[in-house]
Design an enzyme around this catalytic site. Structure first.
Site, PDB file in Angstrom:
ATOM      1  CD  GLN A   6     -14.418 118.952  36.021  1.00 34.72           C
ATOM      2  OE1 GLN A   6     -13.575 119.554  35.359  1.00 34.72           O
ATOM      3  NE2 GLN A   6     -14.093 118.090  36.962  1.00 34.72           N
ATOM      4  CG  ASP A  58     -13.850 110.532  37.489  1.00 33.08           C
ATOM      5  OD1 ASP A  58     -13.100 111.067  36.658  1.00 33.08           O
ATOM      6  OD2 ASP A  58     -14.698 111.167  38.143  1.00 33.08           O
ATOM      7  CE  LYS A 116     -11.318 113.448  33.560  1.00 30.67           C
ATOM      8  NZ  LYS A 116     -12.419 114.372  33.830  1.00 30.67           N
TER       9      LYS A 116
HETATM   10  C1  S3P Z   1     -16.923 115.828  37.462  1.00 25.51           C
HETATM   11  C2  S3P Z   1     -16.898 115.636  36.118  1.00 25.51           C
HETATM   12  C3  S3P Z   1     -15.871 114.835  35.426  1.00 25.51           C
HETATM   13  C4  S3P Z   1     -15.092 113.950  36.402  1.00 25.51           C
HETATM   14  C5  S3P Z   1     -14.711 114.677  37.642  1.00 25.51           C
HETATM   15  C6  S3P Z   1     -15.944 115.202  38.355  1.00 25.51           C
HETATM   16  C7  S3P Z   1     -17.986 116.665  38.043  1.00 25.51           C
HETATM   17  O1  S3P Z   1     -14.960 115.696  34.787  1.00 25.51           O
HETATM   18  O2  S3P Z   1     -13.946 113.432  35.771  1.00 25.51           O
HETATM   19  O3  S3P Z   1     -14.014 113.825  38.529  1.00 25.51           O
HETATM   20  O4  S3P Z   1     -18.223 116.627  39.260  1.00 25.51           O
HETATM   21  O5  S3P Z   1     -18.635 117.396  37.275  1.00 25.51           O
HETATM   22  P1  S3P Z   1     -15.290 116.301  33.317  1.00 25.51           P
HETATM   23  O6  S3P Z   1     -16.636 116.864  33.405  1.00 25.51           O
HETATM   24  O7  S3P Z   1     -14.259 117.343  33.055  1.00 25.51           O
HETATM   25  O8  S3P Z   1     -15.173 115.140  32.378  1.00 25.51           O
END
Ligand code: S3P
Length: 427
Positions: free
Chosen positions: A168, A313, A340
């Protein structure tokens, strides 16, 4: 605040499906990235769940034209427009963090908000690096908590080294880099999921990846539109993988799932535990895609302590497989679980204890000693993956899970598929 009663499954099952929910990460990106393209993006199998439909509605509020014939979604945009409304990301951290990167350089003023859970999650991980390159982003607690306000600004080129492996954060910074005033690099401590890089590259963006460093050149023209069929989400598919792995004699075939290596690590972990797993590659468009077959076999304990972002996840439902395995499984280096949709270290530990399993909590993970799962009444804590994990545990022992509406954020047809392998009562 509905609840589900799951009846234990006493016999084996064999289940094949092509209806696992479409990938959430890719669907969010389809909605957002089509705003950077010239012409119409055509998206098949977009995830019609609350999180991703919120992103689609936001894109519409930002001026995109969205035509949805109930099957294919077509999105075209003539650039990001200021909205006269707040932009509600609902429960989605991905939505909020990626929109921060997309809007940081857009002309205008934007307000991003979300539900009671999202408003408690840390946003400084994106607002702080964005501010360091000139973005005007603010929120409660010095820019850490939503609602967030963004006034688009010109962004400086950057070389940023992140301390957390987060797709993210990486994606927000890549989106910012596309409109920065020079070439940028982003380095992460461990490779996180890479849909953003794959999709933007496929659209013609100048992005190159060398190990853990991504180099992004600013866009000189609009990108090519997306033409994509979203694959099934491995994180959603994995609930049914565990269902088969913990039910003696059972087998599932999960069709059309992305095999992106940053997404299928949980299947590899389940394989290490002893389940029989095979992969049948069918196509390769932006991502390798195919069918995964999982067969039950007696499970043994494992240690999970690296490439955590590749299975972050799936850890809640993997803990159910651990509870059914022989020996003591240990998960460490997973402190990200605490931020989360719920604090997934404490919600997994509390719920497993309620089911009579011996669990030890660490700051960055937990240890689960395999035993006999007992029927219990547990809470989802508003977290879709906690709800689905303990519903799957119910296959072994029967279970009552409260507050299950959150499942609609990622997997609206979960109960329809589950009802093919066990009896459930939703009220
Ligand atoms: C996601 C990245 C992950 C994941 C989330 C979706 C994404 O989070 O846990 O469900 O779509 O980029 P983080 O990047 O914060 O670890």
């Amino acid at each position: 605040m509905s609840l589900v009663k799951v009846v234990a499954r006493s016999t084996s099952f064999s289940f094949r499906t092509d209806a696992i929910a479409a990938d959430k990460s890719i669907s969010h990106r389809c909605a957002m990235f089509s705003m950077l393209a010239h012409g119409e993006s055509v998206v098949e199998n977009f995830l019609r769940a609350e999180d991703t439909m919120n992103s689609l509605r936001i894109v519409e509020k930002l001026g995109a034209k969205v035509v949805d014939d109930g099957d294919v979604i077509r999105i075209s945009s003539e650039g990001i427009q200021e909205s006269d409304d707040i932009l509600d990301c609902g429960n989605s951290g991905t939505g909020m963090r990626l929109f921060c990167g997309l809007l940081a350089s857009a002309e205008g003023h934007f307000i991003l908000t979300g539900d009671e859970y999202l408003k408690r999650r840390p946003m400084k991980r994106v607002t702080s690096p964005l501010r360091s390159i000139g973005a005007k982003v603010d929120g409660r607690n010095d820019g850490d908590l939503a609602p967030l306000s963004i006034r688009g600004a010109s962004l400086k080129a950057f070389d940023y080294e992140s301390k957390i492996a987060s797709a993210q954060v990486k994606s927000a910074m890549i989106l910012a880099a596309l409109r920065a005033d020079g070439s940028c690099t982003y380095k992460e401590p461990e490779l996180s999921r890479d849909h953003t890089e794959r999709m933007l590259k496929g659209m013609g963006a100048d992005i190159s990846v060398d190990g853990l460093t991504t180099t992004i050149k600013p866009m000189t023209k609009l990108l090519s539109p997306l033409k994509i069929r979203v694959p099934a989400d491995p994180s959603s598919a994995f609930f049914f993988a565990v269902a088969a792995a913990i039910t003696p004699g059972s087998e599932v075939v999960l069709e059309g799932v992305t095999f992106n290596p940053t997404r299928i690590e949980a299947f590899k972990a389940l394989e290490r535990m002893g389940a029989e797993i095979s992969y049948d590659l069918k196509e390769d468009v932006y991502e390798p895609i195919g069918n995964i077959t999982i067969k039950h076999a007696p499970l043994k304990a494992i240690r999970v302590d690296d490439n955590i972002s590749w299975l972050i996840d799936e850890l809640p439902v993997l803990s159910i497989a651990m509870a059914c395995a022989e020996g003591r499984s240990v998960v460490t280096s997973a402190e990200e679980l605490r931020v989360k949709e719920s604090d997934r270290i404490s919600t997994v530990v509390d719920n497993l204890q309620a089911c009579g399993i011996d669990v030890e909590e660490f700051e960055d993970g937990y240890a689960v000693t395999g035993g006999t799962l007992r029927s219990a009444e547990v809470d989802s804590f508003g977290d879709h993956r906690i709800a689905m994990s303990f519903i799957i545990a119910g296959l072994r022992c029967g279970m009552e899970v409260r507050d299950i509406d959150c499942i609609n954020t990622s997997f609206p047809n979960f109960f329809e598929l589950l009802s093919k392998i066990t009896e459930i009562q939703v009220s």
